[in-house]
Design an enzyme around this catalytic site. Structure first.
Site, PDB file in Angstrom:
ATOM      1  N   CYS A  36       0.845  -1.197   0.000  1.00 48.84           N
ATOM      2  CA  CYS A  36       0.000   0.000   0.000  1.00 48.84           C
ATOM      3  C   CYS A  36       0.879   1.245   0.000  1.00 48.84           C
ATOM      4  O   CYS A  36       1.815   1.357   0.807  1.00 48.84           O
ATOM      5  CB  CYS A  36      -0.902   0.004   1.229  1.00 48.84           C
ATOM      6  SG  CYS A  36      -2.003   1.447   1.317  1.00 48.84           S
ATOM      7  N   CYS A  91       0.192   6.209   7.196  1.00 51.39           N
ATOM      8  CA  CYS A  91      -1.151   5.940   7.695  1.00 51.39           C
ATOM      9  C   CYS A  91      -1.085   5.038   8.924  1.00 51.39           C
ATOM     10  O   CYS A  91      -0.270   4.115   8.992  1.00 51.39           O
ATOM     11  CB  CYS A  91      -1.988   5.288   6.596  1.00 51.39           C
ATOM     12  SG  CYS A  91      -3.627   4.749   7.136  1.00 51.39           S
ATOM     13  N   CYS A  96      -2.850   0.376   9.195  1.00 48.78           N
ATOM     14  CA  CYS A  96      -2.200  -0.937   9.165  1.00 48.78           C
ATOM     15  C   CYS A  96      -0.856  -0.867   9.885  1.00 48.78           C
ATOM     16  O   CYS A  96      -0.174   0.165   9.836  1.00 48.78           O
ATOM     17  CB  CYS A  96      -1.988  -1.414   7.730  1.00 48.78           C
ATOM     18  SG  CYS A  96      -3.532  -1.676   6.816  1.00 48.78           S
ATOM     19  N   CYS A 132      -6.146   3.384  -0.601  1.00 47.06           N
ATOM     20  CA  CYS A 132      -6.071   2.415   0.490  1.00 47.06           C
ATOM     21  C   CYS A 132      -6.333   1.000  -0.029  1.00 47.06           C
ATOM     22  O   CYS A 132      -7.324   0.741  -0.704  1.00 47.06           O
ATOM     23  CB  CYS A 132      -7.087   2.777   1.566  1.00 47.06           C
ATOM     24  SG  CYS A 132      -7.183   1.584   2.916  1.00 47.06           S
ATOM     25  N   GLN A 142     -19.970  -4.621  11.459  1.00 45.86           N
ATOM     26  CA  GLN A 142     -18.628  -5.160  11.272  1.00 45.86           C
ATOM     27  C   GLN A 142     -18.024  -4.614   9.978  1.00 45.86           C
ATOM     28  O   GLN A 142     -18.688  -4.557   8.944  1.00 45.86           O
ATOM     29  CB  GLN A 142     -18.657  -6.686  11.224  1.00 45.86           C
ATOM     30  CG  GLN A 142     -19.006  -7.344  12.544  1.00 45.86           C
ATOM     31  CD  GLN A 142     -17.872  -7.257  13.552  1.00 45.86           C
ATOM     32  OE1 GLN A 142     -16.761  -6.830  13.242  1.00 45.86           O
ATOM     33  NE2 GLN A 142     -18.143  -7.680  14.776  1.00 45.86           N
ATOM     34  N   TYR A 149     -24.395  -8.176  24.951  1.00 41.44           N
ATOM     35  CA  TYR A 149     -23.666  -7.196  24.124  1.00 41.44           C
ATOM     36  C   TYR A 149     -24.130  -7.381  22.677  1.00 41.44           C
ATOM     37  O   TYR A 149     -23.331  -7.451  21.741  1.00 41.44           O
ATOM     38  CB  TYR A 149     -22.155  -7.387  24.220  1.00 41.44           C
ATOM     39  CG  TYR A 149     -21.596  -7.418  25.619  1.00 41.44           C
ATOM     40  CD1 TYR A 149     -21.225  -6.254  26.276  1.00 41.44           C
ATOM     41  CD2 TYR A 149     -21.420  -8.633  26.298  1.00 41.44           C
ATOM     42  CE1 TYR A 149     -20.687  -6.291  27.562  1.00 41.44           C
ATOM     43  CE2 TYR A 149     -20.888  -8.678  27.582  1.00 41.44           C
ATOM     44  CZ  TYR A 149     -20.531  -7.505  28.208  1.00 41.44           C
ATOM     45  OH  TYR A 149     -19.994  -7.543  29.480  1.00 41.44           O
ATOM     46  N   GLU A 193     -28.742  -5.371  24.949  1.00 39.72           N
ATOM     47  CA  GLU A 193     -27.826  -4.347  24.442  1.00 39.72           C
ATOM     48  C   GLU A 193     -28.071  -3.033  25.173  1.00 39.72           C
ATOM     49  O   GLU A 193     -29.222  -2.641  25.396  1.00 39.72           O
ATOM     50  CB  GLU A 193     -28.035  -4.162  22.938  1.00 39.72           C
ATOM     51  CG  GLU A 193     -27.390  -2.933  22.327  1.00 39.72           C
ATOM     52  CD  GLU A 193     -25.880  -2.886  22.493  1.00 39.72           C
ATOM     53  OE1 GLU A 193     -25.343  -1.779  22.617  1.00 39.72           O
ATOM     54  OE2 GLU A 193     -25.246  -3.965  22.500  1.00 39.72           O
ATOM     55  N   ASP A 196     -20.408 -11.029  23.095  1.00 40.34           N
ATOM     56  CA  ASP A 196     -19.570 -10.355  22.093  1.00 40.34           C
ATOM     57  C   ASP A 196     -19.227  -8.966  22.626  1.00 40.34           C
ATOM     58  O   ASP A 196     -19.729  -7.955  22.125  1.00 40.34           O
ATOM     59  CB  ASP A 196     -20.325 -10.269  20.764  1.00 40.34           C
ATOM     60  CG  ASP A 196     -19.481  -9.669  19.648  1.00 40.34           C
ATOM     61  OD1 ASP A 196     -18.245  -9.570  19.821  1.00 40.34           O
ATOM     62  OD2 ASP A 196     -20.058  -9.287  18.604  1.00 40.34           O
ATOM     63  N   CYS A 204     -12.828  -9.433  20.300  1.00 49.34           N
ATOM     64  CA  CYS A 204     -12.000  -8.613  19.403  1.00 49.34           C
ATOM     65  C   CYS A 204     -10.785  -8.057  20.146  1.00 49.34           C
ATOM     66  O   CYS A 204      -9.968  -7.356  19.556  1.00 49.34           O
ATOM     67  CB  CYS A 204     -12.821  -7.474  18.807  1.00 49.34           C
ATOM     68  SG  CYS A 204     -13.472  -6.316  20.032  1.00 49.34           S
TER      69      CYS A 204
END
Length: 511
Positions: free
Chosen positions: A55, A61, A64, A134, A280, A307, A330, A378, A450
């Site tokens: 990239c 940036c 990443c 990108c 997502q 969640y 939630e 989650d 995550c």
């Protein structure tokens, strides 16, 4: 609610307002099962040119963090070793799409009208790095950003100045939908459409700069809408934000042009995602995770989805596993609208009870665990709330007391204010199926994480009391180019040795 497009004549649809807290995917068949990972020592050395990002924005940036081996970040080896020590021998890792995977992006808009900068902050600063090429973005996002750039320049829109608090356009959110049933499945991803949300530096649509907002929306629609040669814009929304903090969105939204609802097909169901709701970024990876998750939920079981957001996980399980009951919990009330719209598209043949509750799972967590055989969590990156971890560690018939039913019926007069508030904002889909009683305990815990570091802490805490045992673990590459891993872990109640001993004790002797 029916989807609709505006006529070819550019005009505003009747405004749609709601308030949001300031705080998807593809009709693919179930993916092939990933193969268990061999030990790190038995794998060949990494190639310096394998799966490289390449990239042009990588050095500046902050999006990443590594360029090479996108298909296997080093954290995967750490995860494989961690789970191996806990007795999990079938850990797998699904790398999915490595480039052009991001279908949702929030970008800052800075610079000048003549030279707008649309991108992410440079690491450790508030200097925006322009990222027109990108490699992580879905190509339609890059195309929509370029169209926005042209509109800013042509209409002399002023990008936001953080130091002065002036300017018109602060941020833009680009969300891609690939749910187009008029196209063959193989063509849907590359032909996705972009929902553009413009974060405007005013309190509402009646401000003096609202004419500029109208002009910019019409520019995008005229040059990128269904009547244009590009045909990449799904809809245009406005969000109004004047706060000097780093919160991207304000509380007020307005639909300007195009379709009101953005739909995706994920985990076997159609999902509605409002611009204010969480979605997502990597829709293909999320789809793979859901197909994997579903096989760990017994058919006709009762499920609590904590969640839950808009209830995507819980509703996909309700449809695929024909659950007797699914309750989604939630804290963000704005997820309710997306939940209601998604429920409308569920198969009519479902006879289980489905509900959504606006509540904080850290308050009275036992009330959400009781009555569910399967619990799905989650949580955000920080992991599970401490009260929920404690409840999962100590839950047993001994420490339970009768609780109000969560299906809307009254067991006794309820006076606790947080329970009453949750009931007021709840959504119930009635059925003839009776949910389990309040003294049914969870037998399966499915943890989607995550945040790798927080997951390890939660995992150790859950296993420390021998109330849970870890049976399966899988990793997913939700963010190629970063040192992150999405984990799907499956826990079962009880200690393996104790369960075997109990079964042997009940075995009858043959005469």
């Amino acid at each position: 609610m029916h989807l609709y497009l505006l006529s070819s004549r550019v005009s505003f649809s009747p405004p749609v307002f709601w308030h949001a807290s300031s705080s998807a995917t593809l009709p693919f068949p179930a993916p092939a099962t990933a193969k268990p990972l061999p030990p790190p020592s038995s794998r060949p050395a990494k190639s310096l040119n394998k799966c490289a990002l390449e990239c042009p924005h990588f050095q500046s940036c902050s999006g990443c963090t590594h360029e090479l081996d996108l298909d296997r970040p080093s954290v995967v080896d750490e995860a494989a070793e961690f789970f191996s020590k806990l007795g999990v021998s079938d850990f797998t890792f699904d790398s999915s799409r490595l480039w052009e995977w991001r279908c949702r992006a929030k970008l800052a808009v800075r610079g000048s009208s003549a030279t707008p900068l649309i991108g992410l902050y440079e690491e450790g600063t508030h200097n925006v790095v322009d990222i027109p090429h990108c490699k992580a973005h879905h190509p339609r996002i890059n195309a929509a950003v370029e169209l926005l750039r042209k509109g800013i320049t042509a209409l002399r829109i002023l990008p936001y100045d953080e130091d002065q608090g002036t300017g018109d356009l602060r941020y833009v959110q680009m969300a891609v939908t690939t749910h187009n049933t008029s196209l063959p499945v193989s063509d849907r991803y590359k032909n996705g459409k972009v929902q553009v949300s413009l974060v405007w530096n005013t309190r509402n649509e009646t401000s003096p700069s609202s004419e500029k907002l109208t002009a910019l929306a019409q520019f995008l629609w005229r040059n990128g809408g269904p009547k244009s040669n590009e045909n990449i814009i799904h809809s245009v929304w406005a969000n109004f934000q004047t706060s000097s903090n780093n919160i991207i969105f304000g509380n007020r939204w307005r639909h300007l042009l195009g379709e009101t609802d953005l739909w995706e097909h994920v985990g076997g169901i159609d999902v509605s995602l409002a611009p204010s709701s969480f979605g997502q970024a990597n829709t293909r990876a999320f789809d793979s995770l859901l197909w994997k998750l579903q096989k760990y939920v017994p058919r006709r079981s009762s499920v609590a989805d904590l969640y839950a957001g808009a209830g995507v996980i819980g509703l996909s399980v309700a449809a695929s596993r024909k659950c007797r009951s699914v309750k989604c919990v939630e804290v963000n009330k704005e997820s309710k609208l997306s939940f209601e719209k998604t429920v409308e598209r569920l198969p009519k043949s479902l006879d289980g009870s489905i509900s959504w509750h606006q509540a904080d799972t850290s308050a009275e967590p036992l009330s959400w665990l009781m009555g569910s055989e399967v619990v799905i969590v989650d949580p955000p990156r920080k992991g599970l709330d401490a009260p929920l971890v404690d409840a999962l560690k100590t839950i047993s018939f001994r420490n339970l007391k009768p609780m109000p039913s969560t299906d809307g019926s009254q067991v006794k007069e309820e006076k606790r204010p947080w329970v009453l508030r949750a009931r007021e904002s709840s959504v119930y889909v009635r059925s003839s199926t009776t949910s389990d009683g309040p003294l049914v305990l969870p037998q399966t815990l499915i943890y989607i994480s995550c945040g790798w570091e927080s997951f390890k802490e939660d995992c150790k805490a859950l296993l420390s009391t021998n109330k849970w045992r870890l049976e399966h673990a899988h990793g997913f590459n939700f963010f190629p180019g970063t040192q992150s891993i999405e984990v799907l872990a499956v826990f079962q109640r009880g200690k393996v040795a104790n369960l075997k001993k109990k079964k042997l004790g009940k075995k009858k002797k043959r005469s």
